[in-house]
Motif scaffolding. Structure first.
Motif, PDB file in Angstrom:
ATOM      1  N   PRO A  54      55.473  91.111  20.828  1.00 40.76           N
ATOM      2  CA  PRO A  54      55.644  90.264  19.646  1.00 40.76           C
ATOM      3  C   PRO A  54      54.630  90.588  18.563  1.00 40.76           C
ATOM      4  N   GLY A  55      54.965  90.186  17.349  1.00 40.17           N
ATOM      5  CA  GLY A  55      54.031  90.325  16.233  1.00 40.17           C
ATOM      6  C   GLY A  55      53.067  89.148  16.185  1.00 40.17           C
ATOM      7  N   GLY A 124      57.650  97.479  19.029  1.00 43.50           N
ATOM      8  CA  GLY A 124      56.786  96.510  18.373  1.00 43.50           C
ATOM      9  C   GLY A 124      57.423  96.006  17.099  1.00 43.50           C
ATOM     10  N   THR A 125      56.916  94.890  16.598  1.00 41.56           N
ATOM     11  CA  THR A 125      57.393  94.359  15.333  1.00 41.56           C
ATOM     12  C   THR A 125      56.232  93.765  14.558  1.00 41.56           C
ATOM     13  N   THR A 132      52.042 100.008  18.565  1.00 43.31           N
ATOM     14  CA  THR A 132      52.960 101.109  18.853  1.00 43.31           C
ATOM     15  C   THR A 132      52.445 102.409  18.256  1.00 43.31           C
ATOM     16  N   MET A 133      51.852 102.336  17.082  1.00 43.98           N
ATOM     17  CA  MET A 133      51.278 103.549  16.495  1.00 43.98           C
ATOM     18  C   MET A 133      50.067 104.019  17.295  1.00 43.98           C
ATOM     19  N   ALA A 134      49.207 103.086  17.698  1.00 44.79           N
ATOM     20  CA  ALA A 134      48.007 103.446  18.463  1.00 44.79           C
ATOM     21  C   ALA A 134      48.356 104.045  19.824  1.00 44.79           C
ATOM     22  N   LEU A 135      49.433 103.579  20.441  1.00 47.41           N
ATOM     23  CA  LEU A 135      49.839 104.059  21.761  1.00 47.41           C
ATOM     24  C   LEU A 135      50.566 105.397  21.706  1.00 47.41           C
TER      25      LEU A 135
END
Length: 236
Positions: A54-55, A124-125, A132-135
């Motif tokens: 979740p965001g 992700g949202t 999501t970018m970091a992973l």
């Protein structure tokens, strides 16, 4: 309007289990123990799994209360749409937003223990697209792909071309949130060729950055989820 605001606030802060929900305990490689919510449908043996984060503050804290599965963030776009994600040859795992690779790997290992080999996508949202970018680097090639929906503005400079895993940007053209401008996702698509899904329609009855605004695909959840799933399946 006050009643509507109260109801939306309640949905955002709490969630209760659906028929296909199960509390799933796991342990990360660093020894950290946590739960996620596993949602299954009636599609038989699944071929795909989505890990939904979740965001907002990213905190679900799924737990049992009087024998029932409860969690925070039930109104978030991804979490309230988990049953749609779990339809057909899919299962959905809803979890706290995290940038720690081991926690995602603990979920993937548990999913594959239950169901066998799966194509697993991390979704992700809003603020969880920071995760999501970091992973994307540490989990590259270890999961099938990543979906960045209503992405934070940093998506404009996120270049996934060096990665093996697939990447998808999803946006609502009328997203009015200043920290998730649709133009930033479009810029990433133009600059790096990242695949892009653009959504129109629905309704906005909340703050521009909240889950029941266009930012959260209110009223177009099924269309949005189906397009994400079609993209996943098209990747074979």
């Amino acid at each position: 309007m006050r009643l509507l605001a109260f109801l939306l606030s309640f949905l955002l802060s709490a969630g209760s289990a659906l028929a296909g929900d199960e509390l799933a305990p796991v342990v990360a490689p660093d020894g950290f123990s946590f739960n996620y919510v596993l949602t299954t449908g009636n599609g038989g043996k699944p071929a795909y799994a989505v890990i939904l984060m979740p965001g907002g503050n990213g905190n679900m804290s799924p737990r049992l209360v009087n024998g029932k599965v409860v969690f925070n963030g039930g109104g978030n776009f991804l979490i309230r749409s988990r049953a749609i994600f779990a339809e057909g040859p899919f299962v959905a795992a809803s979890t706290d937003a995290t940038s720690t690779p081991g926690r995602i790997l603990a979920i993937t290992a548990d999913l594959e223990k239950r169901f066998g080999p799966l194509k697993i996508y991390v979704v992700g949202t809003s603020r969880s697209t920071e995760a999501t970018m970091a992973l994307s680097g540490p989990l590259d090639g270890r999961v099938a792909g990543f979906v960045h929906s209503s992405s934070v503005n940093a998506i404009s400079s996120f270049d996934p071309r060096k990665f093996k895993s697939r990447h998808l940007i999803v946006l609502h053209r009328m997203d009015g949130c200043k920290v998730t401008k649709p133009a930033m996702g479009e810029a990433s698509h133009r600059s790096y060729g990242t695949e892009l899904i653009e959504i129109d329609g629905g309704k906005s009855v909340d703050d521009d950055c909240e889950a029941f605004a266009h930012h959260g695909y209110n009223g177009v959840e099924r269309e949005t989820v189906q397009k994400i799933k079609d993209w996943i399946v098209a990747g074979k």
